[in-house]
Every structure is written in C-alpha cells, then in structure tokens.
Design an enzyme around this catalytic site. Sequence first.
Site, mmCIF file in Angstrom:
data_model
loop_
_atom_site.group_PDB
_atom_site.id
_atom_site.type_symbol
_atom_site.label_atom_id
_atom_site.label_comp_id
_atom_site.label_asym_id
_atom_site.label_seq_id
_atom_site.Cartn_x
_atom_site.Cartn_y
_atom_site.Cartn_z
ATOM 1 N N GLN A 78 1.204 -1.049 -0.162
ATOM 2 C CA GLN A 78 -0.088 -0.200 -0.274
ATOM 3 C C GLN A 78 0.959 1.014 -0.390
ATOM 4 O O GLN A 78 1.369 2.102 1.689
ATOM 5 C CB GLN A 78 -1.390 0.154 1.105
ATOM 6 C CG GLN A 78 -2.306 1.182 1.425
ATOM 7 C CD GLN A 78 -3.120 1.146 1.686
ATOM 8 O OE1 GLN A 78 -3.047 -0.107 2.741
ATOM 9 N NE2 GLN A 78 -4.179 1.984 2.320
ATOM 10 N N PHE A 79 0.952 1.874 -0.911
ATOM 11 C CA PHE A 79 2.349 2.904 -1.463
ATOM 12 C C PHE A 79 1.442 4.321 -0.773
ATOM 13 O O PHE A 79 1.792 5.165 -0.696
ATOM 14 C CB PHE A 79 2.565 3.038 -3.055
ATOM 15 C CG PHE A 79 1.509 3.497 -3.889
ATOM 16 C CD1 PHE A 79 1.229 4.931 -4.102
ATOM 17 C CD2 PHE A 79 0.419 3.207 -3.854
ATOM 18 C CE1 PHE A 79 0.159 5.849 -5.122
ATOM 19 C CE2 PHE A 79 -1.043 3.315 -4.931
ATOM 20 C CZ PHE A 79 -0.603 4.631 -5.387
ATOM 21 N N THR A 80 -0.012 4.334 -0.849
ATOM 22 C CA THR A 80 -0.887 5.509 0.201
ATOM 23 C C THR A 80 -0.936 6.061 1.456
ATOM 24 O O THR A 80 -0.552 6.562 1.670
ATOM 25 C CB THR A 80 -2.563 6.050 -0.415
ATOM 26 O OG1 THR A 80 -2.540 4.085 0.415
ATOM 27 C CG2 THR A 80 -2.115 5.452 -1.368
#
Length: 150
Positions: A78-80
């Site tokens: 999850q890059f966010t």
Amino acid sequence: MRAVVQRVSEASVAIGGQVKGAIQGGLVVLLGIEETDKTEDIEWLSGKLVRLRVFNDEQGVMNLSVQEVQGGILLISQFTLFASTKKGNRPSYSRAARPEVAIPLYEAFLRKLTEDLGKPVQTGEFGANMKISLVNDGPVTIVIDTKNRQ
C-alpha cells in the site's frame, strides 16, 4: 517501511472478484515502502511483526504473538501509506518507492516474513486494485515505522 497492523479474526483480499489470499485469525499488514528502505528495514520489521504481542493469553492480556497463537498473516502492499497532505487537497506520494525499487523490496520482505513466521504468508498482488475484507478483532490497530525504531 511503514506498516499498519490489524489483529483480525478473519481477512481476505480479492482481485477482479477472485479471492487471492485469506486468513482465519492473525494479522493484516498494510505495507508501504519508501525510496530509502534497505535490507535492515526488512529484517527489523519482519521480526517485530512475528513477535508483536497483541493476542490475548489465558488471562485476557495481550501477551502472545502471531507465532504463538499459530495465526496467519495477510500482507498487502500500500504505497498510499506515504501520502503527504501538507499542500493542497490531492495527496503527494513522492516518498513512496517507485515500482522498480518497491517490488524487489516487497518480494524480499515477503520471503523474510514467511521464513520468520514459519509458514506461508497470504498476499494480494503488488500494484493491483484489491478489495480487502477483514474483521478487526479488538479493535487492535498499530502503526509501525522502521524509521522510528529508537
């Protein structure tokens, strides 16, 4: 690396309507990878996750790890997690590692976590649009950042 860890009684991840990974009891780990992450971050975070004492013992005290309760782990990229909201209303993801850096680190982390847990870790698919379902048990949710070890 930054991880949001949730103790769950069940969890699954689906891609395109098909379940890719599922666990019954354990931890859901949302993992963000930063451009500056290294092998040391993998080693430290993997060890921390499998030994994190967030499961209840016989007295109802959070004193047991996912290893000790023989739980599963569902790992989701999850890059966010590295979103910056300082300016404007659209988050910036400039601290998140680009795929050419993040994918090898994610794969190395998955191998290390599987080794440390002693059984296969369930996953989604890096970069895919995933639907995650979970029942947070407690609720217990913890944020761990490898840059804040001291």
